[in-house]
Design a protein around this motif. Structure first.
Motif, mmCIF file in Angstrom:
data_model
loop_
_atom_site.group_PDB
_atom_site.id
_atom_site.type_symbol
_atom_site.label_atom_id
_atom_site.label_comp_id
_atom_site.label_asym_id
_atom_site.label_seq_id
_atom_site.Cartn_x
_atom_site.Cartn_y
_atom_site.Cartn_z
ATOM 1 N N SER A 24 -19.907 40.317 -47.640
ATOM 2 C CA SER A 24 -20.358 39.449 -46.698
ATOM 3 C C SER A 24 -21.968 39.377 -46.476
ATOM 4 O O SER A 24 -22.517 38.633 -45.920
ATOM 5 N N GLU A 25 -22.844 40.326 -47.032
ATOM 6 C CA GLU A 25 -24.116 40.259 -47.042
ATOM 7 C C GLU A 25 -24.693 39.206 -47.669
ATOM 8 O O GLU A 25 -25.876 38.681 -47.402
ATOM 9 N N VAL A 26 -23.943 38.572 -48.625
ATOM 10 C CA VAL A 26 -24.557 37.638 -49.568
ATOM 11 C C VAL A 26 -23.952 36.307 -49.332
ATOM 12 O O VAL A 26 -24.352 35.208 -49.822
ATOM 13 N N GLY A 27 -22.740 36.060 -48.590
ATOM 14 C CA GLY A 27 -22.026 34.879 -48.374
ATOM 15 C C GLY A 27 -20.864 35.085 -47.828
ATOM 16 O O GLY A 27 -20.181 36.073 -47.245
ATOM 17 N N GLY A 28 -20.202 33.846 -47.415
ATOM 18 C CA GLY A 28 -18.954 34.139 -46.928
ATOM 19 C C GLY A 28 -17.697 34.491 -47.875
ATOM 20 O O GLY A 28 -17.678 34.288 -49.110
#
Length: 71
Positions: A24-28
């Protein structure tokens, strides 16, 4: 449309929740799952993550290829 990624080489201590937190650090993240042995319930060392977008999936592959999670 979700984009499913295979995640291999996981530590046996890595949980589904931890896998979802990391990605979730880079996107949904639509879903995450660590595959477990049906008899013992122990992790098999791999899992799958469904990213919400193609961009998020691409970012995840670039950031986490060779990345170490939980040792």
């Amino acid at each position: 449309m979700a984009h499913k990624l295979f995640v291999g080489g996981l530590a046996f201590s890595t949980s589904t929740q931890r896998l979802q937190e990391v990605f979730s650090e880079v996107g949904g993240v639509e879903s995450a799952a660590v595959v477990t042995d049906r008899d013992t319930g122990q992790s098999r060392g791999f899992g799958f993550v469904e990213m919400a977008s193609a961009h998020g999936a691409t970012e995840a592959v670039q950031k986490f290829n060779g990345y170490e999670v939980d040792g």
